[in-house]
Design a protein around this motif. Structure first.
Motif, mmCIF file in Angstrom:
data_model
loop_
_atom_site.group_PDB
_atom_site.id
_atom_site.type_symbol
_atom_site.label_atom_id
_atom_site.label_comp_id
_atom_site.label_asym_id
_atom_site.label_seq_id
_atom_site.Cartn_x
_atom_site.Cartn_y
_atom_site.Cartn_z
ATOM 1 N N LEU A 150 0.810 -1.219 0.000
ATOM 2 C CA LEU A 150 0.000 0.000 0.000
ATOM 3 C C LEU A 150 0.840 1.264 0.000
ATOM 4 O O LEU A 150 0.394 2.321 -0.465
ATOM 5 N N ASP A 154 1.154 6.070 -1.333
ATOM 6 C CA ASP A 154 1.125 7.124 -0.312
ATOM 7 C C ASP A 154 1.280 8.522 -0.888
ATOM 8 O O ASP A 154 0.811 9.495 -0.287
ATOM 9 N N ARG A 295 -6.395 0.890 4.568
ATOM 10 C CA ARG A 295 -5.034 1.237 5.005
ATOM 11 C C ARG A 295 -4.875 0.997 6.500
ATOM 12 O O ARG A 295 -3.840 0.507 6.956
ATOM 13 N N TYR A 304 2.006 -3.025 5.890
ATOM 14 C CA TYR A 304 1.956 -1.623 5.479
ATOM 15 C C TYR A 304 2.535 -0.714 6.557
ATOM 16 O O TYR A 304 2.072 -0.696 7.694
ATOM 17 N N PRO A 306 2.992 3.182 6.725
ATOM 18 C CA PRO A 306 2.732 4.443 6.006
ATOM 19 C C PRO A 306 3.884 5.421 6.107
ATOM 20 O O PRO A 306 4.618 5.443 7.088
ATOM 21 N N VAL A 314 -3.625 7.376 9.515
ATOM 22 C CA VAL A 314 -3.800 5.936 9.712
ATOM 23 C C VAL A 314 -3.726 5.589 11.190
ATOM 24 O O VAL A 314 -2.870 6.092 11.901
#
Length: 314
Positions: A150, A154, A295, A304, A306, A314
């Motif tokens: 993921l 971003d 997410r 994931y 971020p 998130v």
């Protein structure tokens, strides 16, 4: 394993979600995927073939509806056709926006259209089903890789990322339908003959479409005057080929299980990877909120991590 996978395929409901992202009315950045020319044009190459490819899938399965023996597969096929029509519609709108940047998407669509016209004219129904099955396996594999990476999105405009993950969720949802239709239509034939058809169409598809997509990619990069942009090329290859390894995983690692005679798409049960998206979308009807929930789930349960830009949300 096969019995469990077939059970899952009957349990998964194929839900067409009529989502409109209105990307054509927004200011989409020229290099919308991670603000990088080479990476963006790789995605543009994939986008270029979506509308015509999805319409080919729809036509292939619409022609088969009356011949499907299993009622549950017939119902799932109707769901697949409706989902793919919506995918084709939304990607056509996105492609109009990208064409405004001078990306020659119409050239790529014309090439693929000619290839698929040959398929329609000269190939048997079951051969076309074989191509549809491996094509759907490729898209499901791409979706699976994107769920595992993921962070690639971003730096991408939220609405575009949400659009793509709506597509990835639904490709995951109906990932076994094409394969199940092929098996249903071949139920009176030998296992060896069916396996030979699967391998022949998989090999031809790999040999044809892997070079085609990457040729289109380089063509787009060249037309955009970015062929000598070494920094962008390095960034793109590092991410797509080695870091997240999207291309090797999509066309090699994830494709290898397809070679097994006992293969079924739901041998990899990744329903949990999309459950958060589906739950929030069912509650809100908002694909952006659903993408945020996706997410959050992957940040807690998956790999994931971020970026600083996304960590606050998130």
């Amino acid at each position: 394993m096969a019995g469990l996978s077939q059970k899952i395929s009957r349990e998964v409901e194929i839900i067409p979600r009529d989502v409109s992202f209105e990307v054509a009315t927004k200011q989409v950045p020229r290099y919308w995927f991670n603000d990088d020319p080479w990476s963006t044009h790789w995605m543009n190459a994939l986008f270029s073939v979506v509308p015509v490819g999805e319409r080919f899938i729809c036509h292939t399965f619409a022609d088969q509806l009356k011949k499907i023996k299993d009622p549950s597969i017939h119902k799932a096929t109707l769901g697949l056709i409706r989902q793919e029509r919506l995918h084709a519609r939304e990607h056509a709108v996105m492609n109009e926006t990208l064409s405004g940047f001078g990306v020659p998407l119409e050239d790529a669509e014309a090439i693929l259209g000619k290839v698929l016209d040959v398929f329609k004219k000269y190939m048997s129904d079951e051969t076309k089903l074989g191509f549809a099955a491996i094509s759907e396996h490729f898209t499901a594999s791409l979706s699976e890789v994107m769920f595992d990476n993921l962070e690639l999105w971003d730096e991408t405009e939220l609405e575009i990322a949400a659009m793509m993950y709506w597509h990835f969720v639904e490709e995951t949802e109906h990932k076994s339908v094409a394969f199940d239709v092929l098996m249903d239509r071949r139920s009176d034939d030998s296992d060896l003959g069916t396996y030979a058809l699967r391998m022949a169409t998989a090999g031809l598809s790999m040999g044809l479409f892997l070079p085609l997509i990457h040729g289109i990619w380089l063509y787009f990069v060249w037309k955009d005057g970015q062929l000598t942009n070494v920094r962008s090329a390095f960034k793109s290859f590092k991410s797509l080929m080695f870091g997240a390894a999207v291309v090797p995983k999509m066309f090699l690692t994830k494709t290898l299980p397809y070679i097994k005679p006992s293969f079924h798409p739901w041998d990899i049960d990744n329903r949990a990877h999309v459950a958060a998206w589906k739950t929030v979308y069912e509650e809100t009807g908002d694909p952006l909120l659903a993408f945020t929930a996706l997410r959050e789930w992957h940040a807690k349960h998956g790999s994931y991590k971020p970026t600083i830009k996304q960590a606050a949300t998130v």
